[in-house]
Design a protein around this motif. Structure first.
Motif, PDB file in Angstrom:
ATOM      1  N   SER A 177       0.837  -1.193   0.000  1.00 43.12           N
ATOM      2  CA  SER A 177       0.000   0.000   0.000  1.00 43.12           C
ATOM      3  C   SER A 177       0.873   1.245   0.000  1.00 43.12           C
ATOM      4  O   SER A 177       1.893   1.304   0.670  1.00 43.12           O
ATOM      5  N   VAL A 178       0.491   2.246  -0.777  1.00 42.73           N
ATOM      6  CA  VAL A 178       1.185   3.527  -0.827  1.00 42.73           C
ATOM      7  C   VAL A 178       0.134   4.618  -0.857  1.00 42.73           C
ATOM      8  O   VAL A 178      -1.027   4.381  -1.160  1.00 42.73           O
ATOM      9  N   ALA A 179       0.585   5.833  -0.525  1.00 43.43           N
ATOM     10  CA  ALA A 179      -0.317   6.966  -0.648  1.00 43.43           C
ATOM     11  C   ALA A 179      -0.448   7.298  -2.128  1.00 43.43           C
ATOM     12  O   ALA A 179       0.523   7.709  -2.744  1.00 43.43           O
ATOM     13  N   PRO A 180      -1.622   7.087  -2.749  1.00 42.36           N
ATOM     14  CA  PRO A 180      -1.714   7.261  -4.193  1.00 42.36           C
ATOM     15  C   PRO A 180      -1.467   8.690  -4.645  1.00 42.36           C
ATOM     16  O   PRO A 180      -1.142   8.926  -5.795  1.00 42.36           O
ATOM     17  N   GLU A 181      -1.611   9.656  -3.712  1.00 42.58           N
ATOM     18  CA  GLU A 181      -1.398  11.041  -4.118  1.00 42.58           C
ATOM     19  C   GLU A 181       0.078  11.414  -4.120  1.00 42.58           C
ATOM     20  O   GLU A 181       0.467  12.445  -4.647  1.00 42.58           O
ATOM     21  N   THR A 182       0.939  10.591  -3.522  1.00 41.10           N
ATOM     22  CA  THR A 182       2.355  10.926  -3.368  1.00 41.10           C
ATOM     23  C   THR A 182       3.182  10.241  -4.442  1.00 41.10           C
ATOM     24  O   THR A 182       3.067   9.034  -4.656  1.00 41.10           O
ATOM     25  N   LEU A 183       4.041  11.029  -5.107  1.00 44.25           N
ATOM     26  CA  LEU A 183       4.926  10.480  -6.131  1.00 44.25           C
ATOM     27  C   LEU A 183       6.364  10.384  -5.643  1.00 44.25           C
ATOM     28  O   LEU A 183       6.985   9.340  -5.754  1.00 44.25           O
ATOM     29  N   ALA A 184       6.924  11.489  -5.126  1.00 43.19           N
ATOM     30  CA  ALA A 184       8.342  11.484  -4.770  1.00 43.19           C
ATOM     31  C   ALA A 184       8.676  12.696  -3.918  1.00 43.19           C
ATOM     32  O   ALA A 184       7.974  13.709  -3.930  1.00 43.19           O
ATOM     33  N   SER A 185       9.789  12.591  -3.212  1.00 46.24           N
ATOM     34  CA  SER A 185      10.439  13.742  -2.603  1.00 46.24           C
ATOM     35  C   SER A 185      11.657  14.083  -3.452  1.00 46.24           C
ATOM     36  O   SER A 185      12.420  13.183  -3.835  1.00 46.24           O
ATOM     37  N   VAL A 186      11.838  15.367  -3.745  1.00 49.35           N
ATOM     38  CA  VAL A 186      12.978  15.808  -4.545  1.00 49.35           C
ATOM     39  C   VAL A 186      13.902  16.627  -3.655  1.00 49.35           C
ATOM     40  O   VAL A 186      13.464  17.578  -2.988  1.00 49.35           O
ATOM     41  N   LEU A 187      15.170  16.257  -3.630  1.00 50.00           N
ATOM     42  CA  LEU A 187      16.172  16.935  -2.815  1.00 50.00           C
ATOM     43  C   LEU A 187      16.920  17.954  -3.665  1.00 50.00           C
ATOM     44  O   LEU A 187      17.248  17.682  -4.821  1.00 50.00           O
ATOM     45  N   MET A 188      17.203  19.122  -3.085  1.00 50.23           N
ATOM     46  CA  MET A 188      17.921  20.175  -3.804  1.00 50.23           C
ATOM     47  C   MET A 188      19.161  20.592  -3.022  1.00 50.23           C
ATOM     48  O   MET A 188      19.071  21.036  -1.889  1.00 50.23           O
ATOM     49  N   TYR A 189      20.324  20.380  -3.637  1.00 51.27           N
ATOM     50  CA  TYR A 189      21.596  20.793  -3.079  1.00 51.27           C
ATOM     51  C   TYR A 189      22.213  21.859  -3.992  1.00 51.27           C
ATOM     52  O   TYR A 189      21.847  21.981  -5.168  1.00 51.27           O
ATOM     53  N   HIS A 190      23.161  22.608  -3.450  1.00 49.66           N
ATOM     54  CA  HIS A 190      24.005  23.490  -4.261  1.00 49.66           C
ATOM     55  C   HIS A 190      25.438  22.963  -4.268  1.00 49.66           C
ATOM     56  O   HIS A 190      25.915  22.467  -5.274  1.00 49.66           O
ATOM     57  N   ARG A 191      26.105  23.103  -3.136  1.00 50.81           N
ATOM     58  CA  ARG A 191      27.488  22.670  -2.987  1.00 50.81           C
ATOM     59  C   ARG A 191      27.565  21.531  -1.971  1.00 50.81           C
ATOM     60  O   ARG A 191      26.722  21.409  -1.093  1.00 50.81           O
ATOM     61  N   VAL A 192      28.636  20.733  -2.093  1.00 48.93           N
ATOM     62  CA  VAL A 192      28.896  19.671  -1.125  1.00 48.93           C
ATOM     63  C   VAL A 192      30.347  19.795  -0.670  1.00 48.93           C
ATOM     64  O   VAL A 192      31.263  19.827  -1.496  1.00 48.93           O
ATOM     65  N   GLY A 193      30.551  19.895   0.650  1.00 50.39           N
ATOM     66  CA  GLY A 193      31.899  19.945   1.193  1.00 50.39           C
ATOM     67  C   GLY A 193      32.617  21.251   0.955  1.00 50.39           C
ATOM     68  O   GLY A 193      33.853  21.266   0.862  1.00 50.39           O
ATOM     69  N   ASN A 194      31.892  22.365   0.890  1.00 52.18           N
ATOM     70  CA  ASN A 194      32.506  23.677   0.695  1.00 52.18           C
ATOM     71  C   ASN A 194      32.165  24.552   1.894  1.00 52.18           C
ATOM     72  O   ASN A 194      31.134  25.227   1.917  1.00 52.18           O
ATOM     73  N   PRO A 195      33.035  24.586   2.917  1.00 51.84           N
ATOM     74  CA  PRO A 195      32.711  25.285   4.157  1.00 51.84           C
ATOM     75  C   PRO A 195      32.655  26.796   4.025  1.00 51.84           C
ATOM     76  O   PRO A 195      32.172  27.475   4.929  1.00 51.84           O
ATOM     77  N   ASP A 196      33.124  27.337   2.896  1.00 57.84           N
ATOM     78  CA  ASP A 196      33.066  28.787   2.706  1.00 57.84           C
ATOM     79  C   ASP A 196      31.644  29.283   2.482  1.00 57.84           C
ATOM     80  O   ASP A 196      31.375  30.483   2.595  1.00 57.84           O
ATOM     81  N   TYR A 197      30.720  28.376   2.139  1.00 57.76           N
ATOM     82  CA  TYR A 197      29.340  28.764   1.827  1.00 57.76           C
ATOM     83  C   TYR A 197      28.361  27.881   2.594  1.00 57.76           C
ATOM     84  O   TYR A 197      27.615  27.107   1.985  1.00 57.76           O
TER      85      TYR A 197
END
Length: 380
Positions: free
Chosen positions: A47-67
């Motif tokens: 069983s799944v929630a028929p109204e739900t398709l996906a969660s989309v993740l949004m990143y910019h930088r990875v491992g850049n402590p200056d930002y």
């Protein structure tokens, strides 16, 4: 190019708001464990929630402590991927989510798509090897002016093509990375439309020339710079055939607006694993109509937002609440379980703010919907 860094005051306000929302959800989640085994034990097999398709993740930088406002640490990103892997999430290309939205085709429960905005070097240097090791797809929304001009910290076309050969896919993040909804001083509406159409068309053409089939073109995918849009910009995006994404939080469901699709933005301050787990396990609040739709507000008064839903179970609707600038807003039900209104008490701050509405689904997961508001000229 306009900076992707938020001003200190805007960042602090947004931080307080998000901290309040996340703290409230984590406290409630502690009462109902989110472990996958418990969730499955309470649901019928498959069983799944028929109204739900996906969660989309949004990143910019990875491992850049200056930002830190637009980066997650290497360790945080690794923990995110490990959580998705260990809990058997279904990782799909963003285009697969769009296809399911257009056809109203169900996707497996706990489907996630991974995206990056702007095309920073750390995506290739840090994130790409981690994703390639799992053979996981991801999408980069490219701001073409930064790549063309060789701006510091950006990838170049050869590097993007190398990533494409390993399975990365790409979308349009505009040429200019300007707040596209804003008209220049003394600019007429037709002049604004012509300028923005040229901006998006030039970016799409350049991306197609450089990246070919690795670019989403049928339909083309757009991520609004700063996640900011207006009703007029949505209309123009529709005329140009785009499916468009913002940066407001929430899962995508069959009722989601294809011109303002939500993504969960990730940064160093709010990338802890508990909050991450809440987001990727979320379900789309089934909003079938909303008033107003335009997030750009002429007045500083917090708007009255009215949402119409596919009917929710009584237990769920009774626990629905919205959050804004540290306020907890209880819904005024205009039709029980179907239509409600909320309004904040505090004036809109300059820049971006949101009403964030959630409700527990009874199995340890949350329905989630976020409405963006913009006061001023954006781009913060």
């Amino acid at each position: 190019m306009a900076s992707t860094q938020a001003s200190t005051s805007t960042s602090d306000r947004r931080g307080r708001w998000l901290a309040a929302v996340t703290a409230g959800l984590l406290a409630a989640a502690a009462l109902v464990p989110m472990a996958r085994a418990q969730d499955e034990a309470q649901a019928e097999p498959g069983s799944v929630a028929p109204e739900t398709l996906a969660s989309v993740l949004m990143y910019h930088r990875v491992g850049n402590p200056d930002y830190p406002g637009t980066s997650v640490t290497r360790e945080q990103f690794q923990a995110h991927l490990d959580y998705l892997d260990d809990n058997d999430f279904n990782i799909v290309p963003l285009g697969r989510v769009v296809e399911a939205l257009q056809t109203r085709e169900p996707l497996p429960d706990r489907t996630v798509a991974i995206t990056f905005d702007d095309a920073y070097r750390s995506v290739r240097e840090v994130a790409h090897p981690m994703l390639a090791a799992r053979d996981w797809p991801y999408t980069v929304f490219v701001a073409t002016e930064g790549v063309n001009a060789g701006y510091d910290g950006y990838l170049d076309w050869d590097q993007l093509r190398e990533m494409a050969s390993d399975g990365a896919r790409f979308g349009n993040h505009s040429r200019s990375h300007a707040p596209l909804f804003v008209r220049d001083d003394d600019e007429t509406r037709p002049q604004w439309r012509a300028r923005i159409e040229d901006d998006l068309t030039a970016a799409q053409q350049r991306l197609a020339e450089e990246l070919g089939d690795a670019l989403y073109q049928s339909p083309p995918l757009l991520a609004y710079p700063y996640g900011e849009y207006s009703l007029e910009l949505m209309d123009l995006a529709a005329e140009m055939g785009f499916v468009a994404f913002g940066q407001q939080s929430g899962a995508i469901g069959i009722h989601s607006n294809s011109l303002a699709l939500p993504r969960y933005p990730m940064n160093e301050r709010f990338a802890g694993l508990e909050g991450f787990a809440l987001k990727v396990n979320s379900r789309a609040l089934p909003v079938v109509d909303q008033q107003p739709l335009d997030p750009v507000r002429a007045s500083v008064q917090a708007p009255r937002l009215t949402l119409t839903l596919d009917p929710l179970p009584e237990q769920t609707s009774a626990q629905l609440a919205c959050y804004y600038q540290g306020e907890r807003l209880l819904p005024e039900w205009l039709e029980e379980g179907v239509r409600f209104a909320v309004r904040g008490d505090t004036d809109l701050p300059l820049g971006r703010s949101r009403y964030n509405c959630t409700a527990p689904d009874g199995s340890g997961r949350y329905y989630w919907f976020s409405q963006l508001w913009i006061q001023g000229r954006g781009g913060t």
